[in-house]
Design an enzyme around this catalytic site. Structure first.
Site, PDB file in Angstrom:
ATOM      1  N   MET A 187      -9.076   9.873   6.879  1.00 57.05           N
ATOM      2  CA  MET A 187      -9.104  10.072   5.809  1.00 57.05           C
ATOM      3  C   MET A 187      -9.834  11.471   5.980  1.00 57.05           C
ATOM      4  SD  MET A 187      -9.620   6.762   4.017  1.00 57.05           S
ATOM      5  CE  MET A 187     -10.515   6.408   5.206  1.00 57.05           C
TER       6      MET A 187
ATOM      7  N   LYS B 223      -3.484   4.152  -3.099  1.00 52.77           N
ATOM      8  CA  LYS B 223      -3.853   4.286  -3.398  1.00 52.77           C
ATOM      9  C   LYS B 223      -4.442   5.457  -3.550  1.00 52.77           C
ATOM     10  CE  LYS B 223      -7.760   0.390  -3.471  1.00 52.77           C
ATOM     11  NZ  LYS B 223      -7.228  -0.748  -3.577  1.00 52.77           N
TER      12      LYS B 223
ATOM     13  N   ASP C 202       0.604  -1.434  -0.058  1.00 57.42           N
ATOM     14  CA  ASP C 202      -0.103   0.273   0.011  1.00 57.42           C
ATOM     15  C   ASP C 202       0.680   1.127   0.339  1.00 57.42           C
ATOM     16  OD1 ASP C 202      -2.517  -1.126  -0.223  1.00 57.42           O
ATOM     17  OD2 ASP C 202      -3.034  -0.563   1.939  1.00 57.42           O
TER      18      ASP C 202
END
Length: 274
Positions: free
Chosen positions: A198, A83, A61
């Protein structure tokens, strides 16, 4: 007996035999979903590091500790499954296919994630893909950044007599988005700690929703940017000014927002750096 063991270890260290790496070692084919922790390479579990050392393929990741990848054997295949928020991103279906295909080819695959595989890491989706394909799979928990990030900045997410609950919320979609599964009005009525992941892009929306639901404007808020890394940064404000503080201080991802009385604690951050 203990003296003999100690002598043998000392001898091995002296002639270097204990440091030799067997490049022919072979782990059984399959997939390990490994939590890499909040960012500092030292915060991965012992088991996670051991499995990384045995990997044929590592699918990493964006938030996986980069230093761990630098320790891998030269022949290990490293696949970037990043991502990037509002940027390039490998489709989850493609990641699942890579895990299954490499394992079926006889490889031992480590899926290295930031934090914990099951906390906003889509780890269970990857486990389901492996199970459906008949691929052996194991999950290795990681230190989760919603708890560790505040802790490393001197903020306990719980404290006796102050908060009895912690709610970890995804900031991936806004409060008014049709895909949102969060009851922001109910969150506003709670007295404990809210940790938003986030959250950078929409922190003003989240603060507005909590204020509208009745959370006081003077509720302490802390932002932890790049938790556990050398460039970790802690910003303090309150709920009424959270959005403006994020803009003024140019808050960047990855960052954690902590909302609640514990975000105002300062004793621990004065003791950091030992």
């Amino acid at each position: 007996r203990s003296g003999a063991v100690r002598a043998a270890i000392t001898e091995a260290l002296a002639d270097g035999t204990s440091l030799k790496i067997d490049d022919d070692r072979k782990h059984a084919a399959g997939v390990a979903l490994v939590g890499g922790g909040p960012g500092d390479a030292d915060l991965i579990t012992v088991r996670g590091r051991k499995l990384l050392a045995e990997a044929d393929v590592v699918v990493a990741d964006r938030l996986a500790p980069v230093a761990l990848l630098e320790e891998l054997r030269p022949q290990v295949e490293i696949i970037d499954a990043a991502k990037v928020p509002y940027g390039r991103a490998m489709r989850q279906e493609q990641i699942n296919e890579i895990l299954v295909d490499r394992a079926r080819a006889g490889k031992f695959v480590v899926r290295l994630k930031g934090g914990d595989p099951y906390v906003y890491g889509r780890g269970f989706e990857e486990l389901q893909a492996c199970v459906d394909a008949g691929v052996p799979v194991v999950v290795v928990p990681g230190i989760s950044s919603p708890i560790a990030g505040p802790e490393l900045a001197g903020i306990p997410v719980t404290h006796r007599g102050v908060t009895h609950e912690v709610v970890i919320v995804s900031g991936h979609v806004g409060p008014d988005h049709p895909d949102s599964l969060t009851n922001w009005e109910a969150l506003a009525q709670m007295r404990g700690t809210i940790v938003i992941m986030m959250a950078v892009k929409r922190i003003d929306e989240f603060a507005t929703a909590l204020l509208a639901g009745g959370r006081p404007g003077d509720t302490p808020v802390a932002f932890i940017e790049n938790a556990s890394r050398p460039d970790q940064r802690l910003l303090r404000t309150d709920l009424a000014h959270a959005g403006q503080t994020a803009v003024d201080q140019q808050l960047i991802a990855p960052a954690i927002a902590v909302i609640g009385p514990v975000a105002g604690f300062t004793d621990a951050d004065r003791a950091l750096g030992f």
